[in-house]
Write an enzyme that holds these catalytic residues in place. Structure first.
Site, short mmCIF file in Angstrom:
data_model
loop_
_atom_site.label_atom_id
_atom_site.label_comp_id
_atom_site.label_asym_id
_atom_site.label_seq_id
_atom_site.Cartn_x
_atom_site.Cartn_y
_atom_site.Cartn_z
N CYS A 1 0.81 -1.27 -0.08
CA CYS A 1 0.24 0.04 0.24
C CYS A 1 0.79 1.25 0.05
O CYS A 1 0.21 2.33 -0.13
CB CYS A 1 -0.87 0.00 1.30
SG CYS A 1 -2.25 -1.44 1.00
N ASN B 1 -10.02 0.21 -0.65
CA ASN B 1 -8.70 0.35 -0.61
C ASN B 1 -8.09 -0.43 -1.76
O ASN B 1 -8.01 -1.56 -2.05
CB ASN B 1 -8.31 -0.50 0.66
CG ASN B 1 -6.49 -0.45 0.90
OD1 ASN B 1 -5.76 0.03 -0.13
ND2 ASN B 1 -6.07 -0.92 1.87
N HIS C 1 -3.24 7.56 1.77
CA HIS C 1 -3.68 6.30 1.47
C HIS C 1 -4.92 6.08 1.78
O HIS C 1 -5.43 6.21 2.93
CB HIS C 1 -2.47 5.13 1.94
CG HIS C 1 -2.98 3.80 1.67
ND1 HIS C 1 -3.53 3.27 0.41
CD2 HIS C 1 -3.10 2.81 2.47
CE1 HIS C 1 -3.94 2.14 0.47
NE2 HIS C 1 -3.56 1.79 1.85
O1 UT7 Z 1 -3.81 -0.61 3.45
C1 UT7 Z 1 -3.10 -1.52 4.18
C2 UT7 Z 1 -3.34 -1.05 5.84
N1 UT7 Z 1 -4.36 -1.46 6.26
C3 UT7 Z 1 -5.20 -1.00 7.08
O2 UT7 Z 1 -4.95 0.17 7.38
C4 UT7 Z 1 -6.60 -1.66 7.65
C5 UT7 Z 1 -6.48 -1.30 9.00
N2 UT7 Z 1 -7.58 -1.90 9.73
C6 UT7 Z 1 -8.67 -1.51 9.56
O3 UT7 Z 1 -9.16 -0.86 8.89
C7 UT7 Z 1 -9.94 -2.15 10.58
O4 UT7 Z 1 -9.18 -2.89 11.60
C8 UT7 Z 1 -11.05 -2.93 10.03
C9 UT7 Z 1 -11.85 -2.22 9.13
C10 UT7 Z 1 -10.21 -4.07 9.30
C11 UT7 Z 1 -11.74 -3.75 11.06
O5 UT7 Z 1 -12.22 -2.59 12.06
P1 UT7 Z 1 -12.12 -2.79 13.54
O6 UT7 Z 1 -13.02 -1.66 14.08
O7 UT7 Z 1 -10.79 -2.84 13.80
O8 UT7 Z 1 -12.90 -4.24 13.82
P2 UT7 Z 1 -12.53 -5.73 14.41
O9 UT7 Z 1 -11.47 -6.16 13.53
O10 UT7 Z 1 -11.75 -5.32 15.93
O11 UT7 Z 1 -13.65 -6.50 14.59
C12 UT7 Z 1 -14.81 -6.25 15.12
C13 UT7 Z 1 -16.08 -7.06 14.85
C14 UT7 Z 1 -15.39 -8.46 15.24
O12 UT7 Z 1 -16.59 -9.25 15.75
P3 UT7 Z 1 -16.32 -9.55 17.37
O13 UT7 Z 1 -15.26 -10.24 17.52
O14 UT7 Z 1 -16.38 -8.23 17.96
O15 UT7 Z 1 -17.81 -10.32 17.60
C15 UT7 Z 1 -15.31 -9.08 13.72
O16 UT7 Z 1 -15.68 -10.31 13.46
O17 UT7 Z 1 -16.50 -7.18 13.71
C16 UT7 Z 1 -16.51 -8.25 13.07
N3 UT7 Z 1 -16.33 -8.27 11.75
C17 UT7 Z 1 -17.45 -7.93 10.62
N4 UT7 Z 1 -18.62 -7.77 10.89
C18 UT7 Z 1 -19.41 -7.56 9.59
C19 UT7 Z 1 -15.18 -8.04 10.68
N5 UT7 Z 1 -15.47 -7.76 9.56
C20 UT7 Z 1 -16.75 -7.89 9.67
C21 UT7 Z 1 -17.29 -7.58 8.50
N6 UT7 Z 1 -18.91 -7.43 8.51
N7 UT7 Z 1 -17.28 -7.38 7.13
#
Ligand code: UT7
Length: 323
Positions: free
Chosen positions: A115, A280, A250
């Site tokens: 990225c 992204n 980005h």
């Molecule tokens: O470009 C390269 C760099 N990449 C990035 O910068 C990405 C960085 N990370 C992020 O943007 C975020 O961490 C995400 C968007 C990937 C995730 O957001 P988050 O607020 O950090 O959520 P999380 O991973 O802590 O997950 C929260 C909950 C989980 O459920 P539980 O364990 O709390 O029950 C996940 O299973 O959200 C759930 N979850 C989803 N629910 C519905 C994860 N993906 C999804 C989904 N739809 N697509």
């Protein structure tokens, strides 16, 4: 001491025709439009057609950039392509694009910083120009991440899209009129590789593999590392962050880009965000956002533009240009 510098003569973009909305995603994995929008800001992403390759996207963005710059294709003597989704393991996607553009002179090669790739490619081309080794460079970020996603993994497949963006750099000799790449700042730290990687490759598995990410951990690092890099770059360039006209980050997540801008005191109206429409697109996201803001009249000639990114590796960095 050389007084050569790289001017951004034009920016170009290409997005595949097919759009996959969040509603479309709901039919693929257990997710919701509300979750995706709230956690990332993404509403839709573009997906390359079958047979439409990373090199096709990159060549289209390059042609658009050259047209916008008013520069003849024959003038190009350097092509640096940033991609983590090459057409093939080799040859470099850059040489395939070179052939598609009908260029038979100069040099073409890929850089791989995921990225952050566009910033790495921009810094490379800038240095080639400053050293007098290139006169007209194409810097292309092009990706087909749809091909390396695990479409059963909702934690990653909703985040990414396909696309390409290109910058045309021309060598100008000083004294600079102030337009050009002013400073680039690149960083990497391989200790973080397990947080964001692809679980395949020619040497390790003899397969292509799928993207794996511990998103919340990447998120935790992103804001601090990016903000630190931007601060260092601003200090080295002797500018105040308040002097920035536009911030082109980005496009990984709306919460990350607003988190970084808030940390550095950049007001929201200066932040260019295309994450809602593109998702992204990895190395393509910065030039795609830059292009969108030129087209809608926000970024104008003479504006001070700050870019940043963090990606797998980790790699990260920032670049300051006067457009
Ligand atoms: O470009 C390269 C760099 N990449 C990035 O910068 C990405 C960085 N990370 C992020 O943007 C975020 O961490 C995400 C968007 C990937 C995730 O957001 P988050 O607020 O950090 O959520 P999380 O991973 O802590 O997950 C929260 C909950 C989980 O459920 P539980 O364990 O709390 O029950 C996940 O299973 O959200 C759930 N979850 C989803 N629910 C519905 C994860 N993906 C999804 C989904 N739809 N697509």
């Amino acid at each position: 001491m050389s007084d050569l510098y790289a001017r951004i003569a034009g920016i170009g973009a290409y997005l595949p025709e097919k759009i996959l909305t969040n509603a479309g995603m709901e039919a693929i994995v257990e997710t919701s439009d509300a979750w995706i929008k709230e956690r990332t800001g993404i509403e839709q992403r573009h997906i390359a057609a079958d047979g439409e390759l990373t090199s096709d996207l990159g060549a289209a963005a390059a042609r658009d950039g050259l047209k916008n710059a008013g520069i003849d294709i024959e003038a190009v003597d350097l092509i640096v392509v940033a991609t983590a989704t090459p057409d093939l393991t080799f040859p470099a996607t850059a040489t395939i694009i070179q052939e598609k553009l009908g260029i038979t002179h100069g040099a073409a090669f890929d850089v791989h910083a995921v990225c952050s790739g566009f910033l790495y490619a921009l810094a490379t081309a800038d240095n080639f120009i400053r050293c007098g080794q290139a006169k007209t460079a194409l810097v292309i970020g092009t990706e087909t991440f749809s091909r390396i996603l695990d479409w059963t993994d909702r934690t990653t497949c909703v985040l990414f899209g396909d696309g390409a963006g290109a910058a045309v750099l021309t060598a100008e000799s000083g004294p600079a009129d102030g337009q050009g790449v002013l400073k680039t700042h690149l960083r990497s730290d391989g200790r973080f590789r397990d947080l964001l990687y692809v679980d395949g490759g020619p040497s390790a598995t003899k397969t292509v593999g799928h993207l794996r990410m511990q998103g919340n951990q990447v998120f935790r690092h992103a804001v601090n590392k990016i903000a630190g890099s931007m601060k260092e770059l601003a200090d080295q360039a002797g500018i105040d962050i308040a002097d920035i006209d536009w911030f082109v980050p980005h496009q990984a997540n709306q919460r990350i880009l607003l988190g970084v801008s808030k940390k550095l005191g950049i007001p929201e109206h200066k932040v260019i965000s295309t994450v809602a429409k593109h998702g992204n697109t990895s190395a393509a996201s910065i030039p795609l956002a830059f292009d969108a803001a030129i087209r809608d009249g926000r970024i104008k000639r003479g504006d001070l533009v700050l870019m940043e990114a963090l990606g797998g590796g980790f790699t990260w960095g920032a670049a300051l240009t006067r457009y």
